[in-house]
Design an enzyme around this catalytic site. Sequence first.
Site, mmCIF file in Angstrom:
data_model
loop_
_atom_site.group_PDB
_atom_site.id
_atom_site.type_symbol
_atom_site.label_atom_id
_atom_site.label_comp_id
_atom_site.label_asym_id
_atom_site.label_seq_id
_atom_site.Cartn_x
_atom_site.Cartn_y
_atom_site.Cartn_z
ATOM 1 N N ASP A 197 3.210 11.067 1.350
ATOM 2 C CA ASP A 197 3.286 12.108 2.361
ATOM 3 C C ASP A 197 2.309 12.971 2.365
ATOM 4 O O ASP A 197 2.179 13.953 1.226
ATOM 5 C CB ASP A 197 4.717 12.851 2.570
ATOM 6 C CG ASP A 197 5.526 11.833 3.301
ATOM 7 O OD1 ASP A 197 5.179 10.661 3.865
ATOM 8 O OD2 ASP A 197 6.498 12.486 3.991
ATOM 9 N N THR A 198 1.186 13.184 3.390
ATOM 10 C CA THR A 198 0.080 13.856 3.513
ATOM 11 C C THR A 198 -0.231 14.157 4.993
ATOM 12 O O THR A 198 0.377 13.348 5.901
ATOM 13 C CB THR A 198 -1.171 12.821 3.088
ATOM 14 O OG1 THR A 198 -0.823 12.765 1.647
ATOM 15 C CG2 THR A 198 -2.107 13.719 2.790
#
Length: 543
Positions: free
Chosen positions: A354-355
Amino acid sequence: MPNKGGIAVKNIMPMSYKNLVAAPHYLASQVGTQILGRGGNAMDASVAVSAALGVVYPHMTGIGGDAFFMIHHKGTISGFNGSGRSGHLATREYYLNKGCNAIPGRGVESAITVPGMADAWWEVWSRYGKLSWMELLQPAIEYAEEGFPISRDLHHWMVTDEELIRASEPMSRVFLENGKLKNPGDRLVQPALAASLKSLQLDGRDAFYKGALMKAMTEAIGRDGGLLREEDFHRHHGEWVEPLTVNYRGYDVFEMPPNSQGFSALMMLNMLENADMGKIPRHSADFYHLAVETIKQVFTERDRYLTDPLFAADIPMEKLLSKAYAKELFAKISKIDGAPMDVKPHLSPVLGQDTAYAAIVDAEGNGVSFIQSLYYDFGSCYMAGDTGIIFQNRGSYFSLDADHVNTLEPMKRSFHTLMPAMISKDGALYALLGTQGGEGQPQTQLSLITGLLDYGLTIAEAIELPRWVYGRTWGMDNDVLRMENRCPETEEAACELAFRGHQVQLFGSWDRIMGQAQGIVIDGNGLRSGAVDPRGDGMAISS
């Protein structure tokens, strides 16, 4: 240029001769546009957008995580490494003595690196900002204090991580209502996070690294059995760095140096320059075969060398980025001859996903390509006391093997997946691009860059190409080539690739496993074109 990709564009591509913002959440894009409208520059807007993303996309990013900024200003491209180091108590022996064979992936014992994002905001603003520091954080504070509608992507990860959220009393207070998860469209209010952001707004970076907010975080961490202490926060400073660059088809591509994995994308481009990619149909088995076999060669080199350069005897970057070495590696790729091949896997350690990536260009020609993350979805799933701050679990990627290049040591930066990119042509800024998705980041950048430079696509068309991701990413622990099954040629290519020896798995048309990419392209007349990923909740806004 003609569209050689053969795809229908799913969303609009805003254009402007002035300002353009592309972020993975529409509210963050609006914040950037507002800051630019008040006379701020792209660097001001990047800080405000980054802070807003940490509020409206708390599963992907937040003030408890890291950030990397790449900045184009007056013809010069510079980078800021906003990644944190492990605490001085974080040792292999600590975990080994507890019977661990790996650092826990969740919980306070996975939160062992100092968050670098707040310091990165301060440094970018201090060097380039035009507006006041207080103005830049105000939109994020208002969204945390007054709330915003829960997006589809945030809700998906709330459902996925419901058990972890319920196990944390502070997180439960945020994401549950009357004992149930909040729904898409429900108002998400984060008063504790708003209070922390206000402290940072009033006292600057020192609130986070020296002041009362720092004390509140470290006291909670110590009480809960974690390893970060006050001196670790006192010691933290990010650093300005010179980006790495190679030339691909006459364009200069820039990536962040280690501890970022950015150089892996440059190595891939160097290798593919040995093939006439424009003559290889983009949706063909030949294209995917060359891309995946290139990725395997490069990931082998990446995993051999990538770590904190201060702890590495030698990262031979000159060799790794040389055209001659790329030619050697390219020669190892099995040829395209239609026959079954001895295709060998490359198994990297599993990476988090997750970014949030965003890109901004202003009317003066300044550009910021930046990316930030908590590492896993909701990071460590540990919220420090009553601060409302979710800590990253980036340090869980360290190895407990003393001989591993990325072995855990005190005050060390880990191998980092974050890698914002820029491209210039004859010294003029041409493109800003990046994507979510650990192991998928260099692969999706490869898709975007070849889409732009080899296949003549617009940035919207390049982002919306059917994508692939090879290897152990997004928590999947096997060596598989995952492909989006969206165009008629995909199934044919998948069958051919399986015949050649690849392990292939077909996914849905717009699968979130492929991450979320954003980008901006600037043509020779100064026209900016921007696009966001249909897989996310973003928006590109021009003004």
